[in-house]
Design a protein around this motif. Sequence first.
Motif, PDB file in Angstrom:
ATOM      1  N   THR A 143       0.857  -1.184   0.000  1.00 38.44           N
ATOM      2  CA  THR A 143       0.000   0.000   0.000  1.00 38.44           C
ATOM      3  C   THR A 143       0.894   1.235   0.000  1.00 38.44           C
ATOM      4  O   THR A 143       1.705   1.419   0.909  1.00 38.44           O
ATOM      5  CB  THR A 143      -0.912   0.029   1.240  1.00 38.44           C
ATOM      6  N   HIS A 148      -2.808   0.153  -4.188  1.00 35.81           N
ATOM      7  CA  HIS A 148      -2.550  -1.145  -3.543  1.00 35.81           C
ATOM      8  C   HIS A 148      -2.238  -2.175  -4.614  1.00 35.81           C
ATOM      9  O   HIS A 148      -2.986  -2.339  -5.578  1.00 35.81           O
ATOM     10  CB  HIS A 148      -3.763  -1.591  -2.728  1.00 35.81           C
ATOM     11  N   ALA A 217     -16.764  -4.488  -2.432  1.00 41.66           N
ATOM     12  CA  ALA A 217     -15.422  -5.051  -2.279  1.00 41.66           C
ATOM     13  C   ALA A 217     -14.507  -4.446  -3.330  1.00 41.66           C
ATOM     14  O   ALA A 217     -14.962  -3.842  -4.312  1.00 41.66           O
ATOM     15  CB  ALA A 217     -15.460  -6.568  -2.411  1.00 41.66           C
ATOM     16  N   GLU A 263     -10.918  -8.278  -2.177  1.00 42.41           N
ATOM     17  CA  GLU A 263     -10.525  -7.694  -0.897  1.00 42.41           C
ATOM     18  C   GLU A 263     -11.665  -6.915  -0.264  1.00 42.41           C
ATOM     19  O   GLU A 263     -12.414  -6.217  -0.948  1.00 42.41           O
ATOM     20  CB  GLU A 263      -9.361  -6.711  -1.091  1.00 42.41           C
ATOM     21  N   ASN A 264     -11.790  -7.056   1.047  1.00 49.16           N
ATOM     22  CA  ASN A 264     -12.547  -6.126   1.888  1.00 49.16           C
ATOM     23  C   ASN A 264     -11.994  -6.259   3.303  1.00 49.16           C
ATOM     24  O   ASN A 264     -10.911  -6.821   3.486  1.00 49.16           O
ATOM     25  CB  ASN A 264     -14.066  -6.364   1.809  1.00 49.16           C
ATOM     26  N   ASP A 265     -12.713  -5.771   4.298  1.00 49.96           N
ATOM     27  CA  ASP A 265     -12.191  -5.822   5.666  1.00 49.96           C
ATOM     28  C   ASP A 265     -12.054  -7.242   6.194  1.00 49.96           C
ATOM     29  O   ASP A 265     -11.262  -7.501   7.095  1.00 49.96           O
ATOM     30  CB  ASP A 265     -13.098  -5.011   6.600  1.00 49.96           C
ATOM     31  N   GLU A 266     -12.820  -8.182   5.634  1.00 50.95           N
ATOM     32  CA  GLU A 266     -12.803  -9.560   6.121  1.00 50.95           C
ATOM     33  C   GLU A 266     -12.029 -10.511   5.215  1.00 50.95           C
ATOM     34  O   GLU A 266     -11.521 -11.530   5.671  1.00 50.95           O
ATOM     35  CB  GLU A 266     -14.239 -10.085   6.257  1.00 50.95           C
ATOM     36  N   HIS A 268      -9.326 -11.498   1.868  1.00 51.65           N
ATOM     37  CA  HIS A 268      -8.225 -11.180   0.964  1.00 51.65           C
ATOM     38  C   HIS A 268      -7.900 -12.475   0.227  1.00 51.65           C
ATOM     39  O   HIS A 268      -7.021 -13.229   0.610  1.00 51.65           O
ATOM     40  CB  HIS A 268      -7.015 -10.677   1.741  1.00 51.65           C
TER      41      HIS A 268
END
Length: 281
Positions: A143, A148, A217, A263-266, A268
């Motif tokens: 990042t 990213h 996402a 990808e998201n907060d939960e 990858h």
Amino acid sequence: MVYGVQLNQGVGFLNNHGVKSMRKTGFVSFIVMAIVLLAACGEADDHDDHGTGSELNFDPLEVEIIAPEEADPNEEVTIQALVTQGEEKVNDADEVVFEIWQQGEKEDSEFIEAQLTDEEDGVYEIRYTFTAENIYHVQPHVTARGMHMMPTGEIKVGDAPDVHEDEEEHGHEADGHSHDLPDDLRVDWQAAEEVDSGEEAELTVFVDWQEEPLTEARVIYEVWQHGDEAHEWLETEEVEPGIYTSQYTFDNGGDYHVVVHIENDELHEHVSQLIHVIQAE
């Protein structure tokens, strides 16, 4: 007459006092203006330090994995990521984390934070010891500067089967499923598996998470022709809940790899897909 004298004295007093007041006011105003000018200069210098005074870099971020293709079990090796933006070496990345997992064991990934080398030449590195004879996947998550990137490489450890032999043995399911995905994640490839070169193709996937469309996402396609080291990264658009699409033109005939990064907060995760391109006559 008395009133006139008193008036004149009063006027004289006011004039003298007024001149002094004006002098004081002018002096104070000068100080305030000087402070403002110094602050403005300092702010301008600060902006220049952040690149406002120089040409902005609009080139995409690029990440190259520097690692051996093979390693011995229980041997510590150096794994690096070279981060560049155009001709510039990126030494100010917000985060560089290596994800490492064995073939077929994505759920047991290890995450190791990389450090910028002392040379400060855009290279971030870790030291890692591979313990098992297997194919290991190495993926730096970089990042930097609002972008990213997360390319993936493989390292063969010991007498593990060759990477491509292992891919042929397991194959790629037509609907984009992967043995490494969590049980609650389903990725359906909705694009053609055979397209013509030179024509724009629509690449579309449907992503389902815990029996609901995965919305908002970040889904990115990594595309490259088999045997080619150059990879291209495509941003997608969520056209409907859980449906992500992008357009791409395959220049040459042959087999192309498309890796869907999700990808998201939960999550990858990534899923591989193979597309055959027919050379246009």
